[in-house]
Enzyme design. Sequence first.
Site, short mmCIF file in Angstrom:
data_model
loop_
_atom_site.label_atom_id
_atom_site.label_comp_id
_atom_site.label_asym_id
_atom_site.label_seq_id
_atom_site.Cartn_x
_atom_site.Cartn_y
_atom_site.Cartn_z
N ASP A 157 -34.53 26.76 17.23
CA ASP A 157 -35.49 27.50 18.04
C ASP A 157 -36.52 28.26 17.19
OD1 ASP A 157 -33.52 29.21 17.13
OD2 ASP A 157 -32.80 29.76 19.13
N ASP A 166 -24.53 15.63 24.68
CA ASP A 166 -24.21 15.25 23.30
C ASP A 166 -22.73 14.92 23.12
OD1 ASP A 166 -25.94 14.73 21.28
OD2 ASP A 166 -25.77 16.66 20.29
N ASP A 190 -30.29 25.99 28.14
CA ASP A 190 -28.91 25.75 27.75
C ASP A 190 -28.08 25.51 29.00
OD1 ASP A 190 -29.48 26.01 25.09
OD2 ASP A 190 -28.85 28.10 24.93
N ASP A 238 -25.71 26.92 30.42
CA ASP A 238 -25.27 28.04 31.25
C ASP A 238 -26.42 28.76 31.93
OD1 ASP A 238 -25.80 28.72 28.45
OD2 ASP A 238 -25.46 30.79 29.07
#
Length: 748
Positions: A271, A127, A174, A176
């Site tokens: 979510d 993004d 995500d 990480d």
Amino acid sequence: MAASFDPPRNDQTDVVLHRLKPLGVAAVGSFAVITACYFSYRIPLTNPHAPIMSALLLAAEAFGLVSLVLHLFSVWTLVERRPTAPDPDVSADIFVTTWNEPTDMLRNTLRAAKKVRFARHVWLLDDGAREEMRALAETLGVKYVSRTDRSHAKAGNLNNALAYSDADFIAQFDCDHAPSPEFLERTLGYFRDPKVAFVQTPQDFYNIDSFQHRQNRQSTEFWHEQTLFYRIIQRGKDFWNAAFFCGSCAVIRRAALDDIGGFATGTVTEDIHTSLKVHKKGWKSVYHAQSLAFGVAPSNLDQYETQRLRWGRGAMQVWRKEGLIFSPGLTLAQRACYFTSIVTYFEGWQKAVLYFMPMAVLLTGAMPIVWTGQNFVSLFLMWVLSGMLVNETVGRGYTKTLWMEEYNCLRFFTFINATMALILPVKWRFQVTPKNLEAIGGLPLRQAPQALIVLLAAVALLVGSIRFLNHPYLPTGAYIANVVWTLINGIIAVRAIGFSLEKGRQRRAAHRFALPAPVAASIPGVGDGQVLIATDLSVGGMQLRLPQGVAAPKAVAGKIMLPDGPLAFSGRVVRATKRKRTGDSIAHIQFEWRNEGAADRLNACLFGNALQWAANDWLETDASDFSWRQIISWFSGRSAARAQEDWQACNLGGLAGPHVRCLVQKSRREQDTWRALSYEMPPSVNGLVVNIPALSLVRRRLRVAGAQTFVVGGGIVYVMVLKYGPEGVNLAPEPDASVLPATGARVA
């Protein structure tokens, strides 16, 4: 009309139900009786001369009771699911989202994602439209998607990528969270049920020195603040078909997304919003309780509160947008489960009342109740302690009341702030939780609410004591009770501030892994062929244990023995420390890699697996919080650290037969027990001999009492428990076909 749903049954071959045990049921029954007695006695004591204080305190008590009852409903029965094999023709893509995170973090995650079995394509969704991300994707051979319009933040990023992928299933991570190779293998089988919309797995974390991790230094317990949610609450919600989609470490069916118009937009928590819309459409959810991906938890208070504030505001936005309680499509149980989680953020208001009420009493002399002395105190203590016992019991050991009270203190004002989103029609901006290790100096502004508690507690104790000594303006018992109450609040706040300051002094440039590795290095005083042990590994460096009498050089070069072969390294020694207990020294080495990809093989061994938990025998829950020794150590801020034995290089085999090289460590939890790490399967599971040359130590007649197999990098690591005895267990040749309980999957 509410959707119909049949809870899982115990006779299903892939489901085991764990209901509250009889002792827990007895604790709940006792609490119910005590609660009825308490409120029948307590409500008539409302003080008409202090109506506001009386109403606030009674509301705080009622909120605590309602929250506990809702929590009981959610977690009375826990679901343990056993995965089935996926359809071999299934098509699944992996989405990894990013905005402004560092390249090295994405590199580790993408490399791990590429090794996930059953994954057709890996997509990097950028993004930030950064050229370095495009180059990284090209280098690693993953697909790259970016956009210039950042509308709807993460949800918009995901929906944009859906236009490029035609996979039936999307695994979302995500930036990480590095997945394990078996992630899809363990989750896709649930989709054989055509009604299953998504499968969520726990979000686990490899940075055990994070802000939300705690260590019990008297045992091998490592617990983090989200453990209760991922080990208990999600499994309880799963029983009611109300497990949440948590935005990462999950697989979702494309057809379900199409049914709700893609990932939910309009809130900062896509979510829970997405999972709510899916459930309203009548789809089913599955929670698979095994940790299959590992990411980065907040490292300091600033990151922690940024994350919790976004979650809280998002929950309020979902409530406003979807109606929640009266919105059609949900079962009554699903409404209760969603309401339980969202109403949690109003706990901040309750805590504020409980923190400042005794200070107000000491400063003003006004009482929120009509004081009746010992009768009230006795009944109140019985009610509070029985409630704490119930909370610990239904939490199956994961609640950790004393630690949780510190986190409650640290976030109470953040939760108050978050609930304002329910009444303020502000378009809140999506804030990404920072993933760096930047240190925070001094007392951060975010700790002003906790500092205010400490300051007002000190003032209230001083002023109240002076007033009481000069003129008893409160009944003696009421004065003592409010002094004790204020002292407890002050201690909690002081401990919370101290913990936050300790975590704010983070200085490391990279996350470290508490893993041992054998090292061969040319160091004066170290003989040829002598194996050294490295610990505290990261892409940035390691700690290398040097024998007694060997001085640390200024620079060192050698090979780290990894499961898939040796990795050459070089580095400089930034400092050396001598250990008084053992007489040897530790060289702290900073790596100097020849290029950006030189450490890829090392990172492949560190990220995306639970090896450090198994190797160190860490547990997420061990001893009770309510032993007197632990309570005293909590209030004093001290705990007796139990020394951990060093890892040693050894040979493991029979008396005269073949042997394998491995590392062993004496167990801190069990006598006559060793923990061993090997890259090779030992020649036998019985009649083993451990030979440790460095200690001139030989142990015979050992057996393999438990074992776990890990795919690490390009090789395999066997973690074994060795004990004395005649018969061992068979080693699992296949990864994760373990006879040693998997970390993070303890059955309650």
